[in-house]
Design a protein around this motif. Structure first.
Motif, PDB file in Angstrom:
ATOM      1  N   UNK A 246       5.142   4.108   3.849  1.00 35.50           N
ATOM      2  CA  UNK A 246       3.794   3.642   3.141  1.00 35.50           C
ATOM      3  C   UNK A 246       2.687   3.131   3.891  1.00 35.50           C
ATOM      4  N   UNK A 247       3.122   2.151   4.627  1.00 35.55           N
ATOM      5  CA  UNK A 247       2.108   1.272   5.799  1.00 35.55           C
ATOM      6  C   UNK A 247       1.685   2.397   6.699  1.00 35.55           C
ATOM      7  N   UNK A 248       2.461   3.295   7.186  1.00 35.88           N
ATOM      8  CA  UNK A 248       1.727   4.191   8.141  1.00 35.88           C
ATOM      9  C   UNK A 248       0.962   5.355   7.461  1.00 35.88           C
ATOM     10  N   UNK A 249       1.407   5.808   6.260  1.00 36.78           N
ATOM     11  CA  UNK A 249       0.463   6.739   5.346  1.00 36.78           C
ATOM     12  C   UNK A 249      -0.786   6.063   5.232  1.00 36.78           C
ATOM     13  N   UNK A 250      -1.076   4.800   4.768  1.00 40.35           N
ATOM     14  CA  UNK A 250      -2.370   4.122   4.448  1.00 40.35           C
ATOM     15  C   UNK A 250      -3.132   3.976   5.579  1.00 40.35           C
ATOM     16  N   UNK A 251      -2.212   3.781   6.552  1.00 33.35           N
ATOM     17  CA  UNK A 251      -3.016   3.651   7.910  1.00 33.35           C
ATOM     18  C   UNK A 251      -3.888   4.876   8.504  1.00 33.35           C
ATOM     19  N   UNK A 252      -3.089   5.997   8.434  1.00 32.28           N
ATOM     20  CA  UNK A 252      -3.578   7.285   8.794  1.00 32.28           C
ATOM     21  C   UNK A 252      -4.506   7.468   7.838  1.00 32.28           C
ATOM     22  N   UNK A 253      -4.602   7.318   6.430  1.00 34.34           N
ATOM     23  CA  UNK A 253      -5.574   8.144   5.664  1.00 34.34           C
ATOM     24  C   UNK A 253      -6.966   7.073   6.076  1.00 34.34           C
ATOM     25  N   UNK A 254      -6.694   5.756   6.360  1.00 29.22           N
ATOM     26  CA  UNK A 254      -7.888   4.976   6.751  1.00 29.22           C
ATOM     27  C   UNK A 254      -8.676   5.469   7.759  1.00 29.22           C
ATOM     28  N   UNK A 255      -8.072   6.369   8.761  1.00 26.07           N
ATOM     29  CA  UNK A 255      -8.778   6.615   9.919  1.00 26.07           C
ATOM     30  C   UNK A 255      -9.466   8.106   9.500  1.00 26.07           C
ATOM     31  N   UNK A 256      -9.134   8.678   8.617  1.00 24.41           N
ATOM     32  CA  UNK A 256      -9.507  10.194   8.023  1.00 24.41           C
ATOM     33  C   UNK A 256     -10.389  10.105   7.102  1.00 24.41           C
ATOM     34  N   UNK A 257     -10.542   8.899   6.140  1.00 24.80           N
ATOM     35  CA  UNK A 257     -11.510   9.033   4.963  1.00 24.80           C
ATOM     36  C   UNK A 257     -12.397   7.607   5.039  1.00 24.80           C
ATOM     37  N   UNK A 258     -13.674   7.791   4.538  1.00 27.49           N
ATOM     38  CA  UNK A 258     -14.190   6.632   4.330  1.00 27.49           C
ATOM     39  C   UNK A 258     -13.828   5.714   3.307  1.00 27.49           C
ATOM     40  N   UNK A 259     -13.363   6.171   2.367  1.00 31.56           N
ATOM     41  CA  UNK A 259     -12.680   5.328   1.223  1.00 31.56           C
ATOM     42  C   UNK A 259     -11.254   5.748   0.870  1.00 31.56           C
ATOM     43  N   UNK A 260     -10.309   5.047   0.935  1.00 30.41           N
ATOM     44  CA  UNK A 260      -8.971   5.242   0.500  1.00 30.41           C
ATOM     45  C   UNK A 260      -8.924   4.186  -0.708  1.00 30.41           C
ATOM     46  N   UNK A 261      -8.401   4.805  -1.896  1.00 26.38           N
ATOM     47  CA  UNK A 261      -8.380   4.006  -2.999  1.00 26.38           C
ATOM     48  C   UNK A 261      -6.788   4.182  -3.550  1.00 26.38           C
ATOM     49  N   UNK A 262      -6.198   3.105  -3.520  1.00 24.71           N
ATOM     50  CA  UNK A 262      -4.645   2.830  -3.973  1.00 24.71           C
ATOM     51  C   UNK A 262      -4.550   2.308  -5.209  1.00 24.71           C
ATOM     52  N   UNK A 263      -3.791   3.281  -6.198  1.00 21.58           N
ATOM     53  CA  UNK A 263      -3.543   2.810  -7.486  1.00 21.58           C
ATOM     54  C   UNK A 263      -2.018   2.284  -7.170  1.00 21.58           C
ATOM     55  N   UNK A 264      -1.583   1.332  -7.892  1.00 21.27           N
ATOM     56  CA  UNK A 264      -0.193   0.682  -7.429  1.00 21.27           C
ATOM     57  C   UNK A 264       0.639   0.477  -8.967  1.00 21.27           C
ATOM     58  N   UNK A 265       1.976   0.070  -8.573  1.00 17.76           N
ATOM     59  CA  UNK A 265       2.687  -0.304  -9.711  1.00 17.76           C
ATOM     60  C   UNK A 265       2.487  -1.729  -9.987  1.00 17.76           C
ATOM     61  N   UNK A 266       2.978  -1.911 -11.386  1.00 23.34           N
ATOM     62  CA  UNK A 266       2.624  -3.483 -11.945  1.00 23.34           C
ATOM     63  C   UNK A 266       3.668  -4.373 -10.918  1.00 23.34           C
ATOM     64  N   UNK A 267       3.229  -5.439 -10.719  1.00 27.63           N
ATOM     65  CA  UNK A 267       3.988  -6.563 -10.187  1.00 27.63           C
ATOM     66  C   UNK A 267       3.600  -6.474  -8.488  1.00 27.63           C
ATOM     67  N   UNK A 268       4.598  -7.122  -7.895  1.00 24.23           N
ATOM     68  CA  UNK A 268       4.472  -6.989  -6.500  1.00 24.23           C
ATOM     69  C   UNK A 268       5.489  -6.471  -5.703  1.00 24.23           C
ATOM     70  N   UNK A 269       5.723  -5.123  -6.131  1.00 26.44           N
ATOM     71  CA  UNK A 269       6.658  -4.407  -5.119  1.00 26.44           C
ATOM     72  C   UNK A 269       6.751  -4.438  -3.652  1.00 26.44           C
TER      73      UNK A 269
END
Ligand SMILES: Nc1ncnc2c1ncn2[C@@H]1O[C@H](COP(=O)(O)OP(=O)(O)OP(=O)(O)O)[C@@H](O)[C@H]1O
Ligand SMILES: [Mg+2]
Length: 397
Positions: A246-269
């Motif tokens: 997931x870390x790699x995925x977010x990193x990659x998308x942040x280089x490709x898009x002006x905005x990356x919006x993440x919806x997450x599961x409740x809590x702090x998994x």
């Protein structure tokens, strides 16, 4: 230089195409308004007075056989070009069209959103075939990564995340991606009325992790001009996805898009924490009840202990209700932080979840819409430049 070239004498379709491009795609349209197609690429370039466009659209009113003949010539001489045929072609003839090198088929009755989605896909295919070796790596520029979090469930994370993505899509069309990191029970697909062909499962495969263009092929295009990466269709698949992936995925998308919006599961998994490390902005959501507010306070404390401090924090009080027996000072003292945006409880919002159309997509007149716009505005570079020093403002409910 025009990215799109339309071959068609049909003025009405020309206007529709231009409106679709102007409303959400980079680049312009050049039209050759003749029903006689150029004999080959050289003749076309002479008419255009430019080099190769990315997408060539063979408009309505060009006879089908003529279009196929033309496509075959171009497919051999310029295999990288994306050819789109505008036609009500009989499904029985589709295979012929594909064999002739037609990349996609657009109905003459298609509306602006459909045209945009199809052209975006055609551009992606052009980019995949034309990437220079150095373009396969990452670019230096990074977009904002906005994560929506809350320790408690059901407080409106998905509602906020989908509205933020749709709202940002207006500011930056086709430059926004929303990712559903509630991997087991995510409902971004349902919140945006999408039926994704690919999901996060595909996006974390080695092929996608190594090449962002492969990754982009797994995104789903939403008609409002944003991309979505939805949660796995089967909750069991979610178990195989690691925080590192997931870390790699977010990193990659942040280089490709002006905005990356993440919806997450409740809590702090772990998945959420891995994603949070890449966030430039964290939106903390709480509903207006004591358990949810206390949950948020504990959550903020845990992060302080873990020393995870994203650059900007936005505290959102959702489903705010003057009749809940709490005022904003009670709320702030329970959370231990100022509230930045307060979104009132609204019937329109509740209804929008069931319809799969976020309220910001329809621009309804509703108090919640106004607050959601305020929230989106916090990610607008113009607003940020002005308000950087006073990101936290007191709100009144
Ligand atoms: N401001 C609001 N007014 C009225 N209803 C709302 C509001 N915000 C969210 N809701 C409703 O609350 C419900 C839960 O919202 P949502 O799914 O966004 O929460 P969530 O935090 O993502 O939940 P989960 O933790 O299960 O993922 C939905 O039915 C949604 O329509
Ligand atoms: Mg949710």
């Amino acid at each position: 230089m025009s990215r799109f070239v339309l071959l068609s004498p049909n003025g009405e379709f020309d206007q529709k195409l231009r409106a679709a491009v102007a409303n959400g795609l980079r680049g312009s349209v050049q039209t050759i308004a003749s029903d006689i197609l150029p004999a080959g690429p050289q003749e076309l370039f002479a008419l255009l007075n430019q080099e190769q466009p990315e997408v060539l659209i063979i408009g309505p009113d060009v006879p089908y056989e003529e279009a196929l003949r033309f496509a075959k010539v171009f497919d051999v001489q310029l295999p990288g070009l994306s050819l789109v045929l505008v036609s009500d072609v009989d499904p029985a003839h589709l295979l012929n069209a594909m064999r002739a090198g037609i990349r996609d088929i657009l109905s003459p009755q298609a509306d602006a959103a459909e045209i945009r989605v199809l052209l975006e896909r055609a551009c992606q295919s052009f980019a995949t075939r034309h990437r220079a070796p150095e373009a396969q790596g990452e670019t230096n520029g990074k977009g904002l990564v906005i994560g929506v979090f809350s320790p408690k469930g059901g407080v409106g994370k998905t509602t906020l995340a989908t509205n933020i993505a749709i709202g940002l899509g207006r500011i930056a069309p086709m430059s926004v991606v929303i990712v559903d990191l509630d991997l087991q029970f995510g409902d971004v697909a349902s919140g945006l009325y999408l039926n994704p062909e690919h999901t996060v499962t595909d996006a974390v495969t080695p092929a996608a992790a190594q090449d962002s263009l492969v990754l982009k092929a797994f995104l789903t295009v939403h008609p409002a001009g944003i991309y979505a990466l939805c949660a796995p269709l089967n909750p069991v698949d979610a178990d195989h996805i690691t925080p590192e992936q997931v870390s790699r995925l977010v990193e990659q998308l942040s280089h490709e898009f002006q905005y990356v919006v993440l919806d997450t599961a409740p809590g702090m998994p772990e998945i959420g924490l891995a994603a949070m490390e890449h966030c430039t902005d964290v939106v903390w959501v709480s509903a207006m009840d004591i358990p949810s507010l206390r949950g948020l306070r504990s959550g903020l404390e845990v992060l302080r202990q873990l020393d995870i401090m994203p650059e900007s924090r936005h505290v959102v009080l959702n489903m705010a209700d003057a009749k809940a027996g709490l005022n904003v000072r009670d709320v702030e003292s329970t959370i231990g932080a100022p509230v930045d945006v307060s979104v009132p409880r609204s019937r329109a919002v509740a209804l929008s979840t069931n319809r799969g159309i976020p309220v910001l997509q329809e621009s309804k007149r509703d108090p919640a819409v106004k607050s959601l716009r305020q929230l989106v505005e916090r990610f607008n570079p113009a607003w940020r430049a002005q308000a950087q020093r006073k990101l936290h403002r007191r709100v009144v409910i």
